[in-house]
Design a protein around this motif. Structure first.
Motif, PDB file in Angstrom:
ATOM      1  N   ASP A  80       0.800  -1.147   0.004  1.00 52.85           N
ATOM      2  CA  ASP A  80      -0.131   0.002  -0.063  1.00 52.85           C
ATOM      3  C   ASP A  80       0.999   1.212  -0.076  1.00 52.85           C
ATOM      4  N   ALA A  81       1.889   1.362   0.868  1.00 56.16           N
ATOM      5  CA  ALA A  81       2.694   2.403   0.785  1.00 56.16           C
ATOM      6  C   ALA A  81       3.467   2.659  -0.243  1.00 56.16           C
ATOM      7  N   PHE A  82       3.889   1.564  -1.220  1.00 56.14           N
ATOM      8  CA  PHE A  82       4.321   1.436  -2.244  1.00 56.14           C
ATOM      9  C   PHE A  82       3.444   2.283  -3.432  1.00 56.14           C
ATOM     10  N   SER A  83       2.495   1.701  -3.433  1.00 55.14           N
ATOM     11  CA  SER A  83       1.630   1.998  -4.386  1.00 55.14           C
ATOM     12  C   SER A  83       1.060   3.387  -4.390  1.00 55.14           C
ATOM     13  N   ASN A  84       1.123   4.208  -3.054  1.00 56.50           N
ATOM     14  CA  ASN A  84       0.914   5.531  -2.925  1.00 56.50           C
ATOM     15  C   ASN A  84       2.339   6.305  -3.180  1.00 56.50           C
ATOM     16  N   TRP A  85       3.309   5.953  -2.968  1.00 57.14           N
ATOM     17  CA  TRP A  85       4.642   6.263  -3.382  1.00 57.14           C
ATOM     18  C   TRP A  85       4.610   6.638  -4.865  1.00 57.14           C
ATOM     19  N   LEU A  86       4.132   5.465  -5.400  1.00 49.18           N
ATOM     20  CA  LEU A  86       4.150   5.571  -6.953  1.00 49.18           C
ATOM     21  C   LEU A  86       3.355   6.526  -7.516  1.00 49.18           C
ATOM     22  N   GLN A  87       2.049   6.717  -6.984  1.00 46.98           N
ATOM     23  CA  GLN A  87       1.015   7.431  -7.438  1.00 46.98           C
ATOM     24  C   GLN A  87       1.623   8.983  -7.429  1.00 46.98           C
ATOM     25  N   GLN A  88       2.163   9.304  -6.279  1.00 48.40           N
ATOM     26  CA  GLN A  88       2.611  10.391  -5.815  1.00 48.40           C
ATOM     27  C   GLN A  88       3.793  10.969  -6.796  1.00 48.40           C
ATOM     28  N   LYS A  89       4.544   9.998  -7.103  1.00 52.23           N
ATOM     29  CA  LYS A  89       5.507  10.282  -8.160  1.00 52.23           C
ATOM     30  C   LYS A  89       5.267  10.418  -9.286  1.00 52.23           C
ATOM     31  N   THR A  90       4.237   9.759  -9.804  1.00 55.41           N
ATOM     32  CA  THR A  90       3.544  10.005 -11.101  1.00 55.41           C
ATOM     33  C   THR A  90       3.056  11.256 -11.088  1.00 55.41           C
ATOM     34  N   THR A  91       2.102  11.395 -10.055  1.00 54.09           N
ATOM     35  CA  THR A  91       1.438  13.078 -10.024  1.00 54.09           C
ATOM     36  C   THR A  91       2.549  14.226  -9.954  1.00 54.09           C
ATOM     37  N   ALA A  92       3.609  14.097  -9.330  1.00 57.06           N
ATOM     38  CA  ALA A  92       4.474  14.972  -9.449  1.00 57.06           C
ATOM     39  C   ALA A  92       5.186  15.218 -10.716  1.00 57.06           C
ATOM     40  N   GLN A  93       5.215  14.057 -11.674  1.00 54.61           N
ATOM     41  CA  GLN A  93       5.982  14.143 -12.808  1.00 54.61           C
ATOM     42  C   GLN A  93       5.018  14.781 -13.787  1.00 54.61           C
ATOM     43  N   VAL A  94       3.873  14.779 -13.475  1.00 50.94           N
ATOM     44  CA  VAL A  94       2.867  15.496 -14.603  1.00 50.94           C
ATOM     45  C   VAL A  94       2.908  16.881 -14.657  1.00 50.94           C
TER      46      VAL A  94
END
Ligand SMILES: C=C1C[C@]23C[C@H]1CC[C@H]2[C@]1(C)CCC[C@@](C)(C(=O)O)[C@H]1[C@@H]3C(=O)O
Ligand SMILES: O=C(O)CCC(=O)C(=O)O
Ligand SMILES: [Fe+2]
Length: 389
Positions: free
Chosen positions: A375-389
């Motif tokens: 779960d922590a990894f999924s959130n971390w991934l999504q934050q990373k993706t959002t930050a790159q947008v």
């Protein structure tokens, strides 16, 4: 000192005195200078505070046995279609509940298992300076680690580990034997050969279990078996010294394996516990069987249908304990995504696509693997993706 010659060497060495804490150093610096020398610490009646776990995580007495199926693989290995169906049904039921089951009549040579345990005894009873030749480096997951003093400053596990990489993508794969010989010296070649053979056996067993998992999920025996061809897996030797205060510490802290499938051989001592229905349960030793559990990566590959379950290891005051853990992992950059057959309106995607290399890096550099790793990894991934947008 070569591992070969220690086969007939009774190892008497003066234990390395524990590094005395130096008042001028900060806690952090003391931590870094702290060395876990099992030959000393196992005799200490007062264990260092870094090894004392919080009250809510300390071992509890009177844990019940977890009822896990012992799956006889003889029929599966001989290609008996009825036995294959029965085995895949038992595997599926266990994996939907807690992700743990035992396999017996698995076809792995008992002499090879015995040798793997014997060489663990020899290695972990070497002087610390000899073991540190294979010292695991920061951010890496191979090599010798003693209680992870370099990584964590508290809740240290009461164990030493030796981990190495196994890859199924080269024929013949000598990666284990070569790695061990290169980092530990030519004298360890026989040692390396034993674990090379052990990993080859684990690789074959893992792919067979992947066939059963594919059948149980209704995607066919070939689906996951092909996905893990050319796997890039981790072999880990867990050595848990005895401890004068076992009720204060843990051999391995509570976690879900971030990997895909774990095949564990525990010795006769016992200590593996699994958290099911809000209670810790034990899985008693059965030297003729392997304990198998689903990891986070396979939970994602099953779209959350099969459970990667919280587990830990406790220690005892009487004797050392050993376990051999083979962690099946896909090729590092292979996309981890569930088969379409497991996605529908009732079962939408449970986790984002990811690669094992990104999850492994997350556990090694950003997050201590525990119950919420995926779960922590999924959130971390999504934050990373959002930050790159
Ligand atoms: C990929 C891995 C990281 C760990 C070894 C394998 C699978 C399980 C992980 C681990 C055992 C989970 C608990 C914490 C950990 C640090 C340990 O106690 O060994 C984890 C391993 C690791 O990070 O080396
Ligand atoms: O030693 C054991 O019984 C469990 C070890 C474990 O869970 C691990 O190494 O991931
Ligand atoms: Fe584990």
């Amino acid at each position: 000192m070569a591992i070969d010659c220690i086969a007939n060497l009774s190892i008497n060495h003066s234990p390395t005195p524990p590094s005395q804490p130096n008042e001028e150093k900060t806690d952090e610096q003391q931590q870094q200078s702290f060395v876990f020398d099992a030959s000393v610490l196992q005799n200490e009646s007062n264990i260092p505070k870094q090894f004392v776990w919080p009250d809510h995580e300390k071992p509890c007495s009177g844990t019940k046995e977890l009822p896990v199926p012992l799956i006889d693989l003889s029929g599966f290995l001989s290609g008996d279609p009825i036995a294959i169906k029965e085995a895949s049904t038992l595997v599926g039921e266990a994996c939907q509940k807690h992700g743990f089951f035992l396999v017996g009549n698995h076809g792995v040579d008992p002499n090879l298992i015995a040798k793997a345990h014997q060489f663990m005894d020899l290695y972990f009873n070497l002087p610390l300076s000899e073991k540190q030749k294979a010292q695991r480096k920061h951010g890496e997951h191979c090599g010798y680690a003693s209680s992870f003093t370099g990584r964590f400053s508290s809740k240290l596990p009461w164990k030493e580990t030796l981990s190495f990489r196994f890859s199924d993508d080269v024929e013949p794969s000598n990666v284990v034997e070569d790695y061990i010989t290169n980092i530990m010296g030519e004298g360890y070649r026989h040692f390396g050969k034993v674990y090379q053979d052990y990993c080859d056996a684990m690789n074959g067993l893992s792919l067979g279990i992947m066939e059963l998992l594919g059948i149980s999920l209704g995607v066919g025996g070939a689906y996951y078996k092909e996905f893990f061809q050319g796997n890039d897996s981790i072999m880990r030797l867990n050595y848990y010294p005895s401890c004068k205060k076992p009720e204060l510490t843990l051999g391995t802290g509570p976690h879900c394996d971030p990997t895909s499938l774990t095949i564990l051989h525990q010795d006769h001592v016992g200590g593996l516990q699994v958290f099911v229905k809000d209670e810790w349960h034990s899985i008693s030793p059965n030297p003729q069987a392997f304990v198998v559990n689903i990891g986070d990566t396979f939970m994602a590959l099953s779209n959350g249908k099969y459970k990667s379950c919280l587990h830990r290891a406790v220690v005892n005051s009487e004797t050392q304990r050993k376990s051999l853990a083979f962690f099946l992992c896909p090729q590092k950059d292979k996309l981890v995504t569930p088969p379409n057959e497991l996605i529908n309106t009732e079962h939408p995607r449970a986790y984002p696509d990811f690669t094992w290399s990104s999850l492994l890096e997350f556990t090694q550099k950003h997050y201590r693997a525990d119950e919420k790793t995926l779960d922590a990894f999924s959130n971390w991934l999504q934050q990373k993706t959002t930050a790159q947008v």
